[in-house]
Design a protein around this motif. Structure first.
Motif, PDB file in Angstrom:
ATOM      1  N   VAL A 143      39.818  39.141  30.175  1.00 46.49           N
ATOM      2  CA  VAL A 143      38.850  39.961  30.900  1.00 46.49           C
ATOM      3  C   VAL A 143      37.478  39.923  30.221  1.00 46.49           C
ATOM      4  N   TRP A 176      41.144  37.452  37.017  1.00 45.88           N
ATOM      5  CA  TRP A 176      42.573  37.736  36.878  1.00 45.88           C
ATOM      6  C   TRP A 176      43.284  37.231  38.134  1.00 45.88           C
ATOM      7  N   ILE A 212      42.839  46.464  34.113  1.00 48.61           N
ATOM      8  CA  ILE A 212      41.694  45.545  34.070  1.00 48.61           C
ATOM      9  C   ILE A 212      40.421  46.264  34.529  1.00 48.61           C
ATOM     10  N   CYS A 215      37.097  46.662  32.237  1.00 50.05           N
ATOM     11  CA  CYS A 215      35.801  46.171  32.718  1.00 50.05           C
ATOM     12  C   CYS A 215      34.766  47.289  32.786  1.00 50.05           C
ATOM     13  N   ALA A 235      34.965  43.903  37.631  1.00 49.53           N
ATOM     14  CA  ALA A 235      36.310  43.328  37.547  1.00 49.53           C
ATOM     15  C   ALA A 235      36.466  42.204  38.564  1.00 49.53           C
TER      16      ALA A 235
END
Length: 259
Positions: free
Chosen positions: A163, A169, A217, A221, A228
């Motif tokens: 990340v 992702w 995530i 972020c 993200a």
């Protein structure tokens, strides 16, 4: 199940077990000993190191070999024969199960560990529970979920690395929820066990809320001030990629995909 909100923790900010060791040693002035089995190479060295302490905390993080497992048995036998009053064993939620069937993993589940780590932990638990505990002693078996905090290693650190580099992702199509245990909450619980009269037993540990990987995530972020990038790629295709990754020993493999 021990669930403590981060704001309730009085001992936040510890990133490694060594820091927790230093804090407890100072706080209790030789009343408490935080003990990592790999720090002692012989029984005589162990006895010399623990004499005069009222509490043992057995972290046993690398409890994967027969030698270390047997050493844990020796440590607990010494505890029973000593004047020490409290024994805390750091097990793991993996001693109970590798996957959760349902919403909550409770302490009364029949243990079914998978792999050497969970299996070694449950062997140590079984040994401890097989003994008759004197009325003036207390034992605590802690089964924390994945522990998180600064200086993290393992899968959580791998996720952070992906990340932080801005890499999208690719597993956004997979829905999962996972519990975590913050280092601050862990310290809070240990402090409580050492300073209060708590009933002996097995205690699962986790933060208040479980998070999906996508939510995790998003949190990471947000903390970094970044957007993200979560891609929802076809599950079948990503499962195939994970199988190939397992063959080629890549970071994405079936085991990590299941987690």
């Amino acid at each position: 199940m021990v669930k403590v909100s981060p704001e309730k923790s009085l001992l936040r900010g510890y990133t490694h077990i060594e820091q927790l060791q230093r804090h407890i040693a100072v706080l209790f002035r030789r009343i408490a000993l935080v003990f990592v089995v790999t720090h002692f190479q012989s029984l005589n060295e162990f006895i010399a190191g623990v004499t005069g302490h009222n509490h043992f905390i057995n972290q046993a993080a690398f409890c994967r070999t027969i030698r270390v497992r047997e050493f844990i048995f020796v440590i607990f036998d010494y505890f029973l024969a000593s004047t020490t009053k409290k024994f805390i064993f750091f097990s793991s939620v993996k001693a109970a199960a590798d996957f959760v069937s349902g919403d909550i993993l409770t302490e009364d589940i029949k243990p079914c560990p998978i792999g050497p780590y969970g299996e070694s932990k449950i062997k140590a638990e079984e040994y401890i529970l097989s003994k008759t505990i004197p009325a003036d002693k207390s034992i605590y078996i802690l089964r924390p979920c994945m522990i998180h905090g600064p200086g993290n290693k393992g899968n959580l650190n791998l996720l952070y690395s992906i990340v932080s580099k801005g890499i999208p992702w690719p597993l956004g199509a997979f829905e999962n929820r996972r519990s975590f245990t913050s280092v601050g909450n862990l310290c809070f619980v240990i402090n409580g066990l050492l300073t209060k009269e708590i009933e002996s037993g097995i205690y699962h540990m986790g933060d208040d809320d479980a998070l999906s990987t996508n939510e995790l995530i998003a949190v990471v972020c947000k903390a970094m001030g970044r957007k993200a990038h979560i891609w929802k790629i076809n599950k079948g295709f990503m499962t195939f990629c994970a199988k190939v990754g397992g063959i080629l020993h890549l970071p994405l493999n079936p085991d990590r995909l299941n987690k």
